[in-house]
Design an enzyme around this catalytic site. Sequence first.
Site, PDB file in Angstrom:
ATOM      1  N   ASP A 263       1.254  -0.563   1.140  1.00 16.86           N
ATOM      2  CA  ASP A 263       2.105  -1.273   0.186  1.00 16.86           C
ATOM      3  C   ASP A 263       1.773  -0.714  -1.205  1.00 16.86           C
ATOM      4  O   ASP A 263       0.775  -0.019  -1.366  1.00 16.86           O
ATOM      5  CB  ASP A 263       1.745  -2.768   0.289  1.00 16.86           C
ATOM      6  CG  ASP A 263       2.529  -3.622  -0.691  1.00 16.86           C
ATOM      7  OD1 ASP A 263       3.707  -3.337  -0.903  1.00 16.86           O
ATOM      8  OD2 ASP A 263       1.948  -4.565  -1.255  1.00 16.86           O
TER       9      ASP A 263
ATOM     10  N   THR B 109       7.365  -0.034  -0.070  1.00 19.07           N
ATOM     11  CA  THR B 109       7.296  -1.050  -1.127  1.00 19.07           C
ATOM     12  C   THR B 109       8.628  -1.743  -1.304  1.00 19.07           C
ATOM     13  O   THR B 109       9.678  -1.186  -0.995  1.00 19.07           O
ATOM     14  CB  THR B 109       6.854  -0.397  -2.465  1.00 19.07           C
ATOM     15  OG1 THR B 109       6.932  -1.364  -3.499  1.00 19.07           O
ATOM     16  CG2 THR B 109       7.731   0.781  -2.838  1.00 19.07           C
TER      17      THR B 109
END
Length: 911
Positions: free
Chosen positions: A243, A541
């Site tokens: 992430d 993301t």
Amino acid sequence: MTKVITTRYREPGSHSEKEGWSGLSAEDGSSSAPGSCFIRTDQLDGETDWKLKVAVSCTQRLPALGDLFSINAYVYAQKPQLDIHSFEGTFTREDSDPPIHESLSIENTLWAGTVVASGTVIGVVIYTGKETRSVMNTSNPKSKAGLLDLELNQLTKALFLALVALSVVMVTLQGFVGPWYRNLLRFLLLFSYIIPISLRVNLDMGKAAYGWMIMRDESIPGTVVRTSTIPEELGRLVYLLTDKTGTLTQNEMVFKRLHLGTVSYGPDTMDEIQNHVVDSYSQTHSQAGGNTTSSTPPRKAQSSAPKVRKSVSSRVHEAVKAVALCHNVTPVYESRAGAATDAEFAEVDQDFSDENRTYQASSPDEVALVQWTESVGLTLVNRDLTSMQLRTPSGQVLTYCLLQTFPFTSESKRMGVIVRDESTAEITFYMKGADTAMSTIVQYNDWLEEECGNMAREGLRTLVVAKKALTEEQYQDFESRYNQARLSLHDRALKVAAVVESLEREMELLCLTGVEDQLQAGVRPTLEMLRNAGIKIWMLTGDKLETATCIAKSSHLVSRTQDTHIFRPVTSRGEAHLELNAFRRKHDCALVISGDSLEVCLKYYEHEFMELACQCPAVVCCRCSPTQKARIVSLLRQHTGRRTCAIGDGGNDVSMIQAADCGIGIEGKEGRQASLAADFSITQFRHVGRLLVVHGRSSYKRSAALGQFVMHRGLIISTMQAVFSSVFYFASVPLYQGFLMVGYATVYTMFPVFSLVLDEDVRPDTAMLYPELYKDLTKGRSLSFKTFLVWVLISVYQGGILMYGALVLFESEFVHVVAISFTALILTELLMVALTVRTWHWLMVVAQFLSLGCYVASLAFLNEYFDVAFITTVTFVWKVSAITVVSCLPLYTLKFLRRKLSPPSYSKLTS
């Protein structure tokens, strides 16, 4: 269609289990105007900033709160969707004449899992249970099995086949005499030691030991191992999916650079900007003669003034003012105990103290810009839906009327506001956005493109700021066209965009700003180390494309020499085909793709896309929903067959963490949801390097050695049994009985064999220094059919030597064969452990002597198996020594020659 039956009241800080549209009413006692509230969405999309949500405007005109329950209205909502960034619906009130229709969008919704951060809300529940966005975006966890366990299972199956084959051979050599099937079963039982039953116990104890070592490691404090099944997986990873927000970055924005074309200001020269702002406001203040509160504000006839080259001071002032006005930030004042709520909104009584104010916006870079304008003297002190107030360095409050706001969208890549200065009645259109969108809008200049490139290389997020002065007539004309476009039912978005674009021409370029999203400590060296270790890193993301690309470059996820291919937005099969062909022609190029385009590619060209993406040195997927993240992980596993690891820190990363072969959670600002759902929990991203390169590597190599040694221990005694049976006319008689067999697998050999979990081929600091050592493990050479066959040959050779040697050298009694061969067997096992060990640990030495001591001590009690008088003679000692030397010396010689002629990669570093 949903009738308004359920309304729900929520206090600040309350979590939502039901998902609804934000309602009929929102009252805010601490920040913005009534009709709006702030929510936190970190558990849904991983973003830590607050989002502004707005109530339906027609319900705001009701005289009292109770009237909400007496109106006759309904909500029409779209069917449940996975997408957390969109919502379409209408609100219709039927009891008014004519009926009121209002469109509902994402800014009228509060999804389940979000938290009301400030204000109170009354809403209607639309989606519940399985239909909520958060539940639709989560997946069911599965139990994970390590690759090493699966490989050992294959080898155990091979051993089972060997057991059956050996038993059948024995019965065949007997000639199938008498009740042969009974003999077959007896042989199956006699040779059953081939199946390593203690393997599972040893491995599970080993895994527990690895977990304990990881949690004890002082270099990675706070690490928690939440699994007891897959520590070896950390040593086999090929893909790491991470992430961005909170994992690679701290999600803390810092203003770094202001560029005006001729002059550039950095962190060291911010005081100059402050002086310019103070100067320009002290001049305007003296010109106005302090007459700011006058009922007839002085009007500057700026439009008619001749154009002269502006001084640096006025250009700095204009730039700072534009940054202070063009945003969607709201200052929030915490209500003090005992403060009268009504008085809070009165401008006079409002507590404008700097300590009591925090800024909230939908994007952290917006907040960074406003905090910067405050630091240079121009402070945003108040904002509601129609106006905002700035405080100058001298303490004077300037009020600006907000005429229009054009929010940021991923298509337009810019946002704008039209404001009227209350003191001068001037109307100005301010706009800021990405350089790609703004370069065609601003007047011709020769520096913008170059400076944007320079800032991007420094890893800064750039925004271009521009303005345009409007006359009252120009604005009125624009407003009528804009309102008309907003009411159209067909192609509303296109028509609105066209009207706004009519203003976006020949704008005056004011400045270029650079904001840095600070990376977590040690991100760059960690990513570099992982790349050198042969791990391919993908960044998934929920953030915007520009931001994701910027972080990928600043974190060196994409190296400086590599190109990045930004995958154009595609919506159809044809477009996806063309774009994939364009990408195919690029070589050694990082890929940046958005979630929508990814969805289209996977729908039509899943195999081709995955094949191309897997060849990339790095991949960045932006605007990914939690489900998409998990799907990408599953596709990678399916297409490549390699081991994947997912790392994240928010509730939106849980699905991805659970889908990966190995999930790592970081305890961060977004709570502990990810770290609790993960197999391993760490406190900082940089700890990943040591976790994989040191602990993952050693866990895998230790378990591989341990597993094969336990198999060897069973094979060697089965070989001895086979030799014994074949010498004695294939009789199905056991060689060792009772306690000897129990002791062999436990007290006599257990401690030295298990002490292999302490073995290490290189020191931890060497493993960190040469991450290339990790690359070898992905080929799985430490445990394969090749190494397994080598161990089988060793077992057959040693078993044969021990048994034949004992038979050749034994005296008249059978008891002597048992004594000689069993003693030699125990010594051989201890010597083989010593041969396998690469780095000695004091506990290994203790284990060797402890086992030997146990065996020697137990000889006194084993009168039924051993002739104690014979054991104490010199004859026994030399015979045992001779057999042991013959069984082990050739292996020691071979190992020595191999280390000299073809040394493994790690030994080159340790020598």
